[in-house]
Design a protein around this motif. Structure first.
Motif, PDB file in Angstrom:
ATOM      1  N   VAL A  14      41.931  65.659  74.735  1.00 15.80           N
ATOM      2  CA  VAL A  14      41.157  66.622  75.527  1.00 15.80           C
ATOM      3  C   VAL A  14      39.689  66.527  75.161  1.00 15.80           C
ATOM      4  N   ARG A  15      39.419  66.480  73.852  1.00 11.13           N
ATOM      5  CA  ARG A  15      38.034  66.374  73.402  1.00 11.13           C
ATOM      6  C   ARG A  15      37.424  65.040  73.831  1.00 11.13           C
ATOM      7  N   TRP A  16      38.230  63.980  73.745  1.00 14.14           N
ATOM      8  CA  TRP A  16      37.729  62.654  74.115  1.00 14.14           C
ATOM      9  C   TRP A  16      37.416  62.585  75.611  1.00 14.14           C
ATOM     10  N   ILE A  17      38.308  63.102  76.452  1.00 12.73           N
ATOM     11  CA  ILE A  17      38.087  63.083  77.894  1.00 12.73           C
ATOM     12  C   ILE A  17      36.863  63.918  78.253  1.00 12.73           C
ATOM     13  N   GLU A  18      36.697  65.069  77.598  1.00 12.93           N
ATOM     14  CA  GLU A  18      35.504  65.882  77.831  1.00 12.93           C
ATOM     15  C   GLU A  18      34.247  65.110  77.450  1.00 12.93           C
ATOM     16  N   ASP A  19      34.324  64.381  76.343  1.00 12.53           N
ATOM     17  CA  ASP A  19      33.180  63.580  75.916  1.00 12.53           C
ATOM     18  C   ASP A  19      32.900  62.464  76.914  1.00 12.53           C
ATOM     19  N   LEU A  20      33.956  61.850  77.462  1.00 12.82           N
ATOM     20  CA  LEU A  20      33.763  60.809  78.473  1.00 12.82           C
ATOM     21  C   LEU A  20      33.027  61.376  79.686  1.00 12.82           C
ATOM     22  N   GLY A  21      33.404  62.609  80.072  1.00 12.08           N
ATOM     23  CA  GLY A  21      32.723  63.244  81.195  1.00 12.08           C
ATOM     24  C   GLY A  21      31.241  63.443  80.926  1.00 12.08           C
ATOM     25  N   ASP A 299      23.855  59.825  66.683  1.00 18.05           N
ATOM     26  CA  ASP A 299      24.924  60.806  66.478  1.00 18.05           C
ATOM     27  C   ASP A 299      25.036  61.198  65.003  1.00 18.05           C
ATOM     28  N   PHE A 300      24.968  60.186  64.124  1.00 18.36           N
ATOM     29  CA  PHE A 300      25.094  60.454  62.691  1.00 18.36           C
ATOM     30  C   PHE A 300      23.884  61.232  62.181  1.00 18.36           C
ATOM     31  N   ARG A 301      22.714  60.894  62.662  1.00 21.86           N
ATOM     32  CA  ARG A 301      21.498  61.622  62.236  1.00 21.86           C
ATOM     33  C   ARG A 301      21.584  63.088  62.648  1.00 21.86           C
ATOM     34  N   GLU A 302      22.107  63.343  63.858  1.00 20.75           N
ATOM     35  CA  GLU A 302      22.245  64.725  64.318  1.00 20.75           C
ATOM     36  C   GLU A 302      23.265  65.484  63.475  1.00 20.75           C
ATOM     37  N   LEU A 303      24.316  64.786  63.067  1.00 21.25           N
ATOM     38  CA  LEU A 303      25.335  65.410  62.214  1.00 21.25           C
ATOM     39  C   LEU A 303      24.740  65.789  60.865  1.00 21.25           C
ATOM     40  N   VAL A 304      24.007  64.874  60.261  1.00 20.39           N
ATOM     41  CA  VAL A 304      23.359  65.145  58.969  1.00 20.39           C
ATOM     42  C   VAL A 304      22.346  66.275  59.113  1.00 20.39           C
ATOM     43  N   LYS A 305      21.612  66.254  60.205  1.00 20.32           N
ATOM     44  CA  LYS A 305      20.613  67.307  60.451  1.00 20.32           C
ATOM     45  C   LYS A 305      21.269  68.686  60.489  1.00 20.32           C
ATOM     46  N   TYR A 326      25.106  78.647  60.904  1.00 20.00           N
ATOM     47  CA  TYR A 326      24.699  77.261  60.649  1.00 20.00           C
ATOM     48  C   TYR A 326      25.909  76.396  60.313  1.00 20.00           C
ATOM     49  N   LEU A 327      26.796  76.964  59.469  1.00 17.68           N
ATOM     50  CA  LEU A 327      27.963  76.191  59.034  1.00 17.68           C
ATOM     51  C   LEU A 327      28.913  75.932  60.203  1.00 17.68           C
ATOM     52  N   GLU A 328      29.124  76.919  61.040  1.00 21.77           N
ATOM     53  CA  GLU A 328      29.986  76.728  62.212  1.00 21.77           C
ATOM     54  C   GLU A 328      29.420  75.653  63.135  1.00 21.77           C
ATOM     55  N   ASP A 329      28.107  75.662  63.333  1.00 21.41           N
ATOM     56  CA  ASP A 329      27.476  74.636  64.168  1.00 21.41           C
ATOM     57  C   ASP A 329      27.670  73.247  63.581  1.00 21.41           C
ATOM     58  N   ALA A 330      27.509  73.140  62.256  1.00 22.11           N
ATOM     59  CA  ALA A 330      27.648  71.838  61.596  1.00 22.11           C
ATOM     60  C   ALA A 330      29.083  71.332  61.684  1.00 22.11           C
ATOM     61  N   GLU A 331      30.050  72.233  61.477  1.00 17.34           N
ATOM     62  CA  GLU A 331      31.452  71.816  61.536  1.00 17.34           C
ATOM     63  C   GLU A 331      31.853  71.416  62.950  1.00 17.34           C
ATOM     64  N   LYS A 332      31.290  72.075  63.951  1.00 13.08           N
ATOM     65  CA  LYS A 332      31.549  71.672  65.344  1.00 13.08           C
ATOM     66  C   LYS A 332      30.950  70.286  65.593  1.00 13.08           C
ATOM     67  N   GLU A 333      29.747  70.050  65.052  1.00  9.06           N
ATOM     68  CA  GLU A 333      29.110  68.742  65.197  1.00  9.06           C
ATOM     69  C   GLU A 333      29.974  67.651  64.563  1.00  9.06           C
ATOM     70  N   ARG A 335      33.311  67.735  64.133  1.00  8.70           N
ATOM     71  CA  ARG A 335      34.494  67.510  64.974  1.00  8.70           C
ATOM     72  C   ARG A 335      34.145  66.671  66.196  1.00  8.70           C
ATOM     73  N   ASP A 336      33.025  66.988  66.825  1.00  7.80           N
ATOM     74  CA  ASP A 336      32.599  66.223  68.001  1.00  7.80           C
ATOM     75  C   ASP A 336      32.300  64.772  67.640  1.00  7.80           C
ATOM     76  N   PHE A 337      31.673  64.574  66.484  1.00 10.30           N
ATOM     77  CA  PHE A 337      31.348  63.213  66.033  1.00 10.30           C
ATOM     78  C   PHE A 337      32.627  62.407  65.845  1.00 10.30           C
ATOM     79  N   GLU A 338      33.622  63.005  65.232  1.00  9.01           N
ATOM     80  CA  GLU A 338      34.879  62.294  64.986  1.00  9.01           C
ATOM     81  C   GLU A 338      35.607  61.993  66.291  1.00  9.01           C
ATOM     82  N   ILE A 339      35.541  62.920  67.246  1.00  5.08           N
ATOM     83  CA  ILE A 339      36.173  62.681  68.542  1.00  5.08           C
ATOM     84  C   ILE A 339      35.451  61.565  69.285  1.00  5.08           C
ATOM     85  N   ARG A 340      34.114  61.542  69.185  1.00  4.54           N
ATOM     86  CA  ARG A 340      33.359  60.498  69.897  1.00  4.54           C
ATOM     87  C   ARG A 340      33.668  59.114  69.360  1.00  4.54           C
ATOM     88  N   THR A 341      34.108  59.034  68.114  1.00  3.32           N
ATOM     89  CA  THR A 341      34.445  57.723  67.551  1.00  3.32           C
ATOM     90  C   THR A 341      35.880  57.331  67.857  1.00  3.32           C
TER      91      THR A 341
END
Length: 363
Positions: A14-21, A299-305, A326-333, A335-341
């Motif tokens: 689901v996350r991957w298909i959303e990312d494809l969109g 993507d990785f730079r945004e995750l670290v940021k 801040y922590l919730e935003d980082a953890e969402k980033e 999860r999204d990074f891992e799905i994008r890979t």
């Protein structure tokens, strides 16, 4: 949306298909119609038979063309095929929406070159692969001619044709967003119901390409100087980052007590933000993480940021509710990074399985 037996796999997809969109919109410049129902539904089916196939269905829901894709016995080898199917669904939906309710009975035949070409431009890694492999073919005189790229039956292997169509759509996109060639292609589909080579040549002519064959060769020549994937990110980088998000006080000579556990997590840091020793450790981590991110993928730079924003907030002893945000935003980033890979991991697994199969058959 997606459905299937394996709930974890379905969640990831689901996350991957959303990312494809999202990648589809970003790459093409096309806007998807707003809808309260999913534009694409994917159903994963399992059967004892070893066969693998995809079936597509479409219908009008609340004035929007939606699709259902059934995938039987999905495996990693189907990753690019599924990407192309999603590309087809979204492209036909966009073209249908451009009719504004007119000629709804006329079918829209989305050409395969457009479906494959868009899918091959969703990831920088694919664009890089296609550019490198096809440049070598072009230099040896084995490049697929311009007209054959648009033909349904060109006599070229599926893999080579798929990569060539990806590069062709990349060329169309390189002519600029102002030209909006893919939008023009969809408008032609909406008006005519199909898109042949003459229609494509007309679109190119409107963009100032008088001789497509010559322009195609010039585009191929440029591939040797084009950078598609600057600063890649490896699995080791991601593992290193996750390691930086845990702190062991003993490693820094900090004594452990009832308030200070032997392993400190990010959640613990909110409670320990007034501990000066811990803040000094975080300052060092803050710098190390930024240095590691330099030269890596965006993507990785945004995750670290995102994580550094949290660490910086702890260092500055900001309010607890703000740090939790801040922590919730980082953890969402993360999860999204891992799905994008996920797509890249599936393709890599597919290549390994294919190489293993070829090796076993050769013995």
């Amino acid at each position: 949306m997606a459905s299937g037996r394996d709930r974890i796999m379905v969640y990831d997809f689901v996350r991957w298909i959303e990312d494809l969109g999202e990648r589809y919109v970003s790459a093409t410049g096309l806007q998807l119609p707003k809808s309260r129902t999913p534009l694409v539904r994917i159903h994963f089916l399992e059967d004892a038979e070893p066969s693998q196939k995809m079936e597509l269905g479409a219908r009008i829901e609340e004035g929007v063309l939606t699709h259902s894709v059934s995938v039987l016995n999905y495996s990693a080898e189907d990753a690019e095929g599924l990407m192309e199917m999603v590309s087809f669904c979204l492209t036909s939906t966009v073209a249908w929406s451009m009719r504004n309710g007119q000629d709804e009975g006329q079918a829209i035949q989305v050409p395969e070159w457009l479906t494959q070409g868009i899918a091959q431009n969703l990831y920088p890694g694919l664009r890089k692969r296609n550019s490198e492999k096809l440049l070598a073919r072009w230099k040896s005189g084995k490049m697929v001619p311009f007209q054959d790229v648009l033909a349904d039956d060109s006599g070229v292997s599926d893999e080579v044709l798929r990569m060539t169509r990806g590069l062709f759509v990349g060329w169309m996109l390189s002519l600029g967003r102002d030209e909006a060639l893919l939008e023009g292609a969809c408008r032609s589909l909406a008006r005519l119901g199909e898109l042949d080579s003459e229609d494509v040549e007309e679109l190119l002519a409107q963009a100032g390409v008088a001789d497509p064959d010559y322009a195609w060769d010039v585009w191929m020549l440029r591939q040797g100087r084009t950078v598609y994937l600057p600063g890649g990110t490896s699995i080791k980088d991601l593992d290193w980052l996750k390691g930086q998000l845990l702190i062991y006080p003993a490693d820094y000579g900090i004594s452990v007590n009832s308030d200070l556990p032997d392993k400190i997590t990010l959640v613990d840091l909110i409670r320990l933000k007034r501990n000066r020793d811990i803040r000094e450790v975080l300052k060092a981590r803050f710098v190390a993480m930024h240095l590691r991110a330099a030269g890596k993928s965006e993507d990785f730079r945004e995750l670290v940021k995102a994580y550094c924003k949290f660490l910086g907030g702890v260092i500055d002893q900001k309010m607890d509710w703000r740090l939790r945000g801040y922590l919730e935003d980082a953890e969402k980033e993360l999860r999204d990074f891992e799905i994008r890979t996920l797509g890249a991991q599936l393709r890599e697994k597919s290549a390994i399985e294919r190489d293993r199969k070829d090796y076993e058959e050769s013995k």
